[in-house]
Motif scaffolding. Structure first.
Motif, PDB file in Angstrom:
ATOM      1  N   GLY A   4     -75.907 -41.229 -40.750  1.00  0.00           N
ATOM      2  CA  GLY A   4     -75.667 -42.391 -40.927  1.00  0.00           C
ATOM      3  C   GLY A   4     -74.638 -43.275 -40.639  1.00  0.00           C
ATOM      4  N   ARG A   5     -73.627 -42.629 -39.837  1.00  0.00           N
ATOM      5  CA  ARG A   5     -72.514 -43.602 -39.554  1.00  0.00           C
ATOM      6  C   ARG A   5     -72.346 -43.810 -38.121  1.00  0.00           C
ATOM      7  N   PHE A   6     -71.770 -44.990 -38.092  1.00  0.00           N
ATOM      8  CA  PHE A   6     -71.307 -45.542 -36.635  1.00  0.00           C
ATOM      9  C   PHE A   6     -70.303 -46.066 -36.688  1.00  0.00           C
ATOM     10  N   PRO A   7     -68.992 -45.541 -35.722  1.00  0.00           N
ATOM     11  CA  PRO A   7     -69.361 -44.121 -35.193  1.00  0.00           C
ATOM     12  C   PRO A   7     -69.534 -42.982 -35.909  1.00  0.00           C
ATOM     13  N   GLY A   8     -69.784 -41.973 -35.266  1.00  0.00           N
ATOM     14  CA  GLY A   8     -70.144 -40.945 -36.285  1.00  0.00           C
ATOM     15  C   GLY A   8     -68.592 -40.143 -36.814  1.00  0.00           C
ATOM     16  N   PRO A   9     -68.910 -39.080 -37.492  1.00  0.00           N
ATOM     17  CA  PRO A   9     -67.535 -38.379 -38.184  1.00  0.00           C
ATOM     18  C   PRO A   9     -66.717 -37.670 -37.331  1.00  0.00           C
ATOM     19  N   THR A  10     -65.581 -37.627 -37.545  1.00  0.00           N
ATOM     20  CA  THR A  10     -64.241 -37.157 -36.539  1.00  0.00           C
ATOM     21  C   THR A  10     -64.282 -35.908 -37.033  1.00  0.00           C
ATOM     22  N   ILE A  11     -64.287 -34.769 -36.140  1.00  0.00           N
ATOM     23  CA  ILE A  11     -64.002 -33.545 -36.363  1.00  0.00           C
ATOM     24  C   ILE A  11     -62.721 -33.178 -35.957  1.00  0.00           C
ATOM     25  N   TYR A  12     -62.168 -32.741 -37.104  1.00  0.00           N
ATOM     26  CA  TYR A  12     -60.799 -31.740 -37.080  1.00  0.00           C
ATOM     27  C   TYR A  12     -60.696 -30.659 -36.911  1.00  0.00           C
ATOM     28  N   VAL A  13     -59.840 -30.014 -36.103  1.00  0.00           N
ATOM     29  CA  VAL A  13     -59.860 -28.441 -35.803  1.00  0.00           C
ATOM     30  C   VAL A  13     -58.530 -28.383 -35.453  1.00  0.00           C
ATOM     31  N   ARG A  14     -58.231 -26.905 -35.454  1.00  0.00           N
ATOM     32  CA  ARG A  14     -56.827 -26.737 -34.940  1.00  0.00           C
ATOM     33  C   ARG A  14     -56.842 -25.777 -33.905  1.00  0.00           C
ATOM     34  N   GLU A  15     -56.081 -25.798 -32.829  1.00  0.00           N
ATOM     35  CA  GLU A  15     -55.786 -24.843 -31.431  1.00  0.00           C
ATOM     36  C   GLU A  15     -56.093 -23.658 -32.131  1.00  0.00           C
ATOM     37  N   GLY A  16     -57.190 -22.906 -31.523  1.00  0.00           N
ATOM     38  CA  GLY A  16     -57.396 -21.393 -32.041  1.00  0.00           C
ATOM     39  C   GLY A  16     -58.586 -21.377 -32.852  1.00  0.00           C
ATOM     40  N   ASP A  17     -58.965 -22.361 -33.473  1.00  0.00           N
ATOM     41  CA  ASP A  17     -60.127 -22.491 -34.220  1.00  0.00           C
ATOM     42  C   ASP A  17     -61.561 -22.096 -33.587  1.00  0.00           C
ATOM     43  N   ARG A  18     -62.680 -21.635 -34.411  1.00  0.00           N
ATOM     44  CA  ARG A  18     -63.864 -21.421 -33.880  1.00  0.00           C
ATOM     45  C   ARG A  18     -64.722 -22.376 -34.443  1.00  0.00           C
ATOM     46  N   VAL A  19     -65.454 -23.058 -34.235  1.00  0.00           N
ATOM     47  CA  VAL A  19     -66.400 -24.365 -34.363  1.00  0.00           C
ATOM     48  C   VAL A  19     -67.839 -23.963 -34.301  1.00  0.00           C
ATOM     49  N   LEU A  20     -68.564 -23.963 -35.218  1.00  0.00           N
ATOM     50  CA  LEU A  20     -70.017 -24.054 -35.262  1.00  0.00           C
ATOM     51  C   LEU A  20     -70.514 -25.487 -35.635  1.00  0.00           C
ATOM     52  N   VAL A  21     -71.286 -25.793 -34.561  1.00  0.00           N
ATOM     53  CA  VAL A  21     -71.844 -27.202 -35.184  1.00  0.00           C
ATOM     54  C   VAL A  21     -73.595 -27.030 -34.988  1.00  0.00           C
ATOM     55  N   ASN A  22     -74.388 -27.191 -36.264  1.00  0.00           N
ATOM     56  CA  ASN A  22     -75.576 -27.170 -36.233  1.00  0.00           C
ATOM     57  C   ASN A  22     -76.212 -28.405 -35.977  1.00  0.00           C
ATOM     58  N   VAL A  23     -76.959 -28.857 -35.178  1.00  0.00           N
ATOM     59  CA  VAL A  23     -77.456 -30.007 -34.968  1.00  0.00           C
ATOM     60  C   VAL A  23     -79.074 -29.672 -35.271  1.00  0.00           C
ATOM     61  N   THR A  24     -79.617 -30.802 -36.039  1.00  0.00           N
ATOM     62  CA  THR A  24     -80.855 -31.023 -36.353  1.00  0.00           C
ATOM     63  C   THR A  24     -81.284 -32.318 -35.824  1.00  0.00           C
ATOM     64  N   ASN A  25     -82.311 -32.418 -35.342  1.00  0.00           N
ATOM     65  CA  ASN A  25     -82.859 -33.633 -34.723  1.00  0.00           C
ATOM     66  C   ASN A  25     -83.989 -34.005 -35.345  1.00  0.00           C
TER      67      ASN A  25
END
Length: 562
Positions: A56-77
């Motif tokens: 519900g945000r425009f722009p969408g949320p910022t993703i903060y990670v650190r070099e070396g991280d593993r990221v999982l993003v579950n997208v439900t449409n």
């Protein structure tokens, strides 16, 4: 910022839109993020409308990670449109399944379905971004990615007191997909946007928009890092802050030799980090963004504004206006881009390929095709080497991995079939544009030099090209026709800027080099959505290497079906 100190991060996106919704929640080893699922009506320029959003945000949320991280993003449409998300600039080594462009590395996520993007952030730090990579949905579906260096690794520039993301975009008062559909039915370009935005807001120069202004508060005497992203669909943009210089220290998540400028030029898809010193008299100062357009084409030329406000200054103080280059200032554009240089330090070397295994020369052109269903009887097409790319109906990476025949060919020409005076007198007709899903096969670990040449077919125009899966070095650029016997002698092979999206100047050329060490199918396209839709795109099939860690990873079990 505790979420940055992790080895694992889980993020969840749900898409919301006209008939449904998107939601975003995140969970990390050290912190849990919760975001509400809601239908979002957004008001800009006196108009309120439902838009496709993340959380519900425009722009969408910022993703903060650190070099070396593993990221999982579950997208439900839950939007009425099919969806895919591209993690723009992340190299996705061996892992094109997480890259995101619809029908290139995956089939889109259908309404009511989910897909988990699973990737590692390896050898990268800085500012990138994510966006929808299907139709024109990135008009509202986008957000920043901030990759912090590994713990204990400082920035190669003075540590800023604070930082913020500045995302430049466009706004349509109606459903942008309906705008595109209407243009296609006419055989003409769609209507231009109604406004430009800074962090989703047009600023006080627009009527009814006093409350739709982004403001950043600063303390006098402090230095701030701005992470600037151009998320606009179709416009290169100038950006400046009244009374303040900008020191460029990074582009496309690669550190640069610092230089100071009053304005920057940033193309769609590009990111630029700048340092700003709050050393002026306390007051309110406009940030401003407006298009660079050096040919007479239709464009939303309105200026978006935000405010840099010194602490303690009341909102009643009128902001000072920012001075931007003229909208057709080609000299500034060329000069600015030539100032960009890789840092090329012992810690951050510029490993420019000096020996080239494969030389490619691609011309950029426009044309008109017969279109019996269009009101005008014709439609506009765009091409590389006279080939307008035809989108497949299944993912190209899937077809490559499973050796599915008949989906694409690997005979994309290394050079244009019909050489001509590319930037000479205007040519009003195409050269007989061909359509097809034709890719170029590249040997693993080979070095590639690609020259992108603008042409005067119908019109000259600048083009920001984005290569998925790779960074590349911009070894040369100039106006006019590329001269293979003279221009390579002027290439910068010491500290050329390294990036993932580069502008081809109007009536000119740009040369890039990269090492093809990431196996898979990787999209390359103009990042002007208008031109991409007309066919200004192709893809590279980079073959597997001999080692077990040099092959495309198996696809995930939840890969979306077509």
């Amino acid at each position: 910022m505790a979420s940055l100190d992790k080895t694992f991060q889980r993020l969840t996106f749900l898409f919301l839109g006209f008939l449904g919704f998107f939601s975003f929640s995140a969970e990390a080893a050290t912190k849990q993020y919760q975001f509400d699922i809601q239908v979002k009506n957004v008001s800009r320029l006196c108009h309120a409308k439902p838009i496709v959003t993340v959380n519900g945000r425009f722009p969408g949320p910022t993703i903060y990670v650190r070099e070396g991280d593993r990221v999982l993003v579950n997208v439900t449409n839950h939007a009425k449109y099919n969806m895919s998300i591209h993690w723009h600039g992340l190299k996705q080594y061996r892992n094109g399944w997480a890259d995101g462009p619809a029908y290139i590395t995956q089939c889109p996520i259908q309404t009511g379905s989910s897909y988990t993007y699973d990737f590692n952030v390896t050898g990268q730090r800085g500012t990138l971004w994510w966006h929808a990579h299907i139709l024109w949905l990135r008009a509202t579906v986008y957000g920043a990615i901030v990759i912090m260096p590994k713990q204990g690794t400082p920035f190669p520039f003075p540590q800023p007191y604070g930082e913020t993301e500045i995302i430049l975009g466009e706004w349509w008062n109606v459903d942008v997909e309906e705008v595109v559909k209407k243009g296609n039915n006419m055989g003409l370009p769609p209507n231009t946007s109604d406004a430009h935005t800074i962090n989703g807001k047009p600023g006080p120069l627009f009527p009814c928009s006093e409350k739709h202004t982004f403001a950043m508060e600063v303390e006098q005497g402090k230095t701030y890092l701005l992470r600037i992203i151009n998320a606009a669909l179709n416009d290169e943009l100038f950006f400046a802050i009244a009374g303040h210089n900008l020191t460029v220290v990074e582009v496309d998540a690669v550190y640069t030799k610092p230089f100071t400028t009053q304005s920057i030029l940033i193309a769609p898809g590009q990111t630029t980090n700048v340092l700003v010193q709050a050393y002026q008299a306390p007051g309110r100062y406009f940030m401003a963004a407006r298009p660079f357009m050096d040919v007479p084409l239709a464009v939303d030329n309105k200026t978006a504004t935000a405010i840099l406000q010194y602490r303690g200054i009341p909102n009643t103080v009128l902001p000072l206006l920012a001075q931007l280059p003229a909208s057709n200032d080609s000299a500034f554009a060329l000069s600015y881009n030539k100032k960009l240089r890789s840092l090329n330090s012992p810690r951050f070397p510029a490993n420019v390929p000096l020996k080239v295994d494969r030389k490619l020369f691609y011309t950029v052109g426009f044309g008109k095709d017969s279109c019996p269903t269009c009101v005008n009887g014709t439609r506009l097409v765009a091409s590389l080497n006279n080939i307008s790319f035809e989108m497949p109906h299944i993912g190209l990476l899937q077809a490559h991995y499973f050796n599915i025949k008949g989906v694409f060919r690997t005979d994309f020409p290394d050079r244009p079939p019909t050489p001509f005076n590319y930037t000479g007198a205007p040519l009003t007709a195409s050269l007989g544009t061909l359509t097809g899903t034709r890719l170029s096969k590249i040997a693993f670990n080979s070095t590639v030099e690609l020259v992108l040449q603008d042409t005067n077919l119908l019109t000259v125009e600048s083009h920001p090209f984005h290569l998925h899966g790779y960074n590349f070095f911009v070894v040369g650029t100039d106006i006019g026709n590329f001269n293979p016997s003279k221009d390579p002698a002027k290439f910068n092979l010491v500290d050329p800027v390294e990036r993932n999206t580069v502008g081809v100047p109007t009536g000119g050329w740009t040369a890039i080099r990269f090492r093809a060490d990431n196996p898979g199918v990787w999209f390359m396209h103009c990042h002007l959505e208008l031109h991409t839709g007309w066919g200004l795109k192709t893809a590279f099939v980079v073959e597997d290497g001999p080692g077990s860690d040099q092959t495309v990873l198996p696809p995930p079990k939840d890969l979306p079906p077509c």
